[in-house]
Write a protein that holds these residues in place. Structure first.
Motif, PDB file in Angstrom:
ATOM      1  N   GLU A   1       6.884   9.577  -2.284  1.00 12.92           N
ATOM      2  CA  GLU A   1       6.132   8.344  -2.068  1.00 12.92           C
ATOM      3  C   GLU A   1       6.461   7.669  -0.738  1.00 12.92           C
ATOM      4  O   GLU A   1       7.609   7.628  -0.321  1.00 12.92           O
TER       5      GLU A   1
ATOM      6  N   HIS B   1       5.505   3.878   1.133  1.00 11.86           N
ATOM      7  CA  HIS B   1       4.972   2.545   0.876  1.00 11.86           C
ATOM      8  C   HIS B   1       5.013   1.726   2.155  1.00 11.86           C
ATOM      9  O   HIS B   1       5.889   1.911   2.978  1.00 11.86           O
TER      10      HIS B   1
ATOM     11  N   ASN C   1       1.389  14.410  -4.882  1.00 13.08           N
ATOM     12  CA  ASN C   1       1.465  15.022  -6.208  1.00 13.08           C
ATOM     13  C   ASN C   1       1.644  16.526  -6.135  1.00 13.08           C
ATOM     14  O   ASN C   1       2.124  17.137  -7.086  1.00 13.08           O
TER      15      ASN C   1
ATOM     16  N   MET D   1       1.158   5.817  -0.938  1.00 16.29           N
ATOM     17  CA  MET D   1       0.598   7.096  -1.368  1.00 16.29           C
ATOM     18  C   MET D   1       1.685   7.897  -2.049  1.00 16.29           C
ATOM     19  O   MET D   1       2.875   7.681  -1.816  1.00 16.29           O
ATOM     20  N   ARG D   2       1.259   8.807  -2.899  1.00 19.20           N
ATOM     21  CA  ARG D   2       2.184   9.688  -3.611  1.00 19.20           C
ATOM     22  C   ARG D   2       1.705  11.115  -3.445  1.00 19.20           C
ATOM     23  O   ARG D   2       0.542  11.424  -3.704  1.00 19.20           O
TER      24      ARG D   2
ATOM     25  N   GLY E   1      -1.985  10.827  -4.513  1.00 22.96           N
ATOM     26  CA  GLY E   1      -2.288   9.561  -5.160  1.00 22.96           C
ATOM     27  C   GLY E   1      -2.234   8.431  -4.146  1.00 22.96           C
ATOM     28  O   GLY E   1      -1.589   8.536  -3.105  1.00 22.96           O
ATOM     29  N   PHE E   2      -2.891   7.360  -4.457  1.00 17.45           N
ATOM     30  CA  PHE E   2      -2.985   6.217  -3.559  1.00 17.45           C
ATOM     31  C   PHE E   2      -2.999   4.953  -4.401  1.00 17.45           C
ATOM     32  O   PHE E   2      -3.527   4.931  -5.509  1.00 17.45           O
ATOM     33  N   TRP E   3      -2.419   3.892  -3.863  1.00 24.32           N
ATOM     34  CA  TRP E   3      -2.464   2.600  -4.536  1.00 24.32           C
ATOM     35  C   TRP E   3      -2.340   1.475  -3.526  1.00 24.32           C
ATOM     36  O   TRP E   3      -1.857   1.679  -2.421  1.00 24.32           O
ATOM     37  N   HIS E   4      -2.826   0.308  -3.901  1.00 20.55           N
ATOM     38  CA  HIS E   4      -2.529  -0.906  -3.138  1.00 20.55           C
ATOM     39  C   HIS E   4      -2.594  -2.101  -4.065  1.00 20.55           C
ATOM     40  O   HIS E   4      -3.255  -2.081  -5.101  1.00 20.55           O
ATOM     41  N   GLU E   5      -1.869  -3.145  -3.679  1.00 20.77           N
ATOM     42  CA  GLU E   5      -1.853  -4.413  -4.396  1.00 20.77           C
ATOM     43  C   GLU E   5      -1.885  -5.526  -3.357  1.00 20.77           C
ATOM     44  O   GLU E   5      -1.252  -5.416  -2.310  1.00 20.77           O
TER      45      GLU E   5
ATOM     46  N   ASN F   1     -11.417   8.956   0.773  1.00 17.10           N
ATOM     47  CA  ASN F   1     -12.179   9.069  -0.468  1.00 17.10           C
ATOM     48  C   ASN F   1     -12.778  10.459  -0.648  1.00 17.10           C
ATOM     49  O   ASN F   1     -12.801  10.985  -1.761  1.00 17.10           O
TER      50      ASN F   1
ATOM     51  N   ILE G   1       0.855  -1.185   0.000  1.00 17.92           N
ATOM     52  CA  ILE G   1       0.000   0.000   0.000  1.00 17.92           C
ATOM     53  C   ILE G   1       0.893   1.239   0.000  1.00 17.92           C
ATOM     54  O   ILE G   1       1.973   1.229   0.598  1.00 17.92           O
TER      55      ILE G   1
END
Length: 161
Positions: free
Chosen positions: A70, A72, A28, A25-26, A113-117, A102, A23
């Motif tokens: 970033e 992580h 920006n 975040m970035r 920015g946000f991401w997860h895998e 959200n 997980i």
């Protein structure tokens, strides 16, 4: 386990499957502190909550810096069921943090920015080696043992998991 170097060739003591959850975040826009600062702060209470109650399923985690923008986290979980249960639990920190994030994401117009895998790794499909270093990654989360107990080669350890 701390920073104590474990001499020799070690492998993670974990047997069976594991879930690896990444997980991050970035940032920006550094100027948009209202967009990214609450996101950055939200993870601390969740990790603290999970560390207090090991039955939630978090085995361990590692925070990583992906550069100046970033952040992580690598997390190791007992099962996908426990990860999903925690994520959806109404009485845990994740749900309100996710709802607030959200809202900020919609209002922030791309400033954070946000991401997860999520990777569900079955038994026999993971192996590790740590040489002359402190316990790390899955080994830090679950303990380490000498490589010879599982095999000297990666192929041997993959079969033995």
């Amino acid at each position: 386990m701390g920073d104590a170097v474990v001499e020799g060739r070690m492998t993670a003591a974990h047997e069976g499957g594991v879930v690896v959850f990444l997980i991050g975040m970035r940032i920006n826009s550094y100027a948009a502190v209202r967009s990214w600062w609450p996101v950055a702060r939200a993870m601390g209470p969740m990790i603290a909550e999970l560390r207090r109650d090991r039955s939630e399923g978090l085995l361990g985690y590692k925070a990583l810096c992906g550069g100046p923008r970033e952040i992580h986290l690598v997390q190791y979980w007992e099962s996908k069921e426990k990860l999903l249960a925690y994520a959806s639990a109404q009485d845990r920190h994740h749900r309100p943090a996710w709802a607030a994030f959200n809202r900020r994401l919609r209002e922030g117009r791309g400033r954070v920015g946000f991401w997860h895998e999520t990777y569900v790794v079955p038994a026999g499909a993971h192996e590790s080696i740590y040489m002359n270093m402190p316990a790390h990654g899955l080994g830090e989360a679950t303990g380490v043992l000498p490589v010879g107990r599982r095999g000297d080669r990666a192929a041997d350890r993959l079969r033995a998991s």
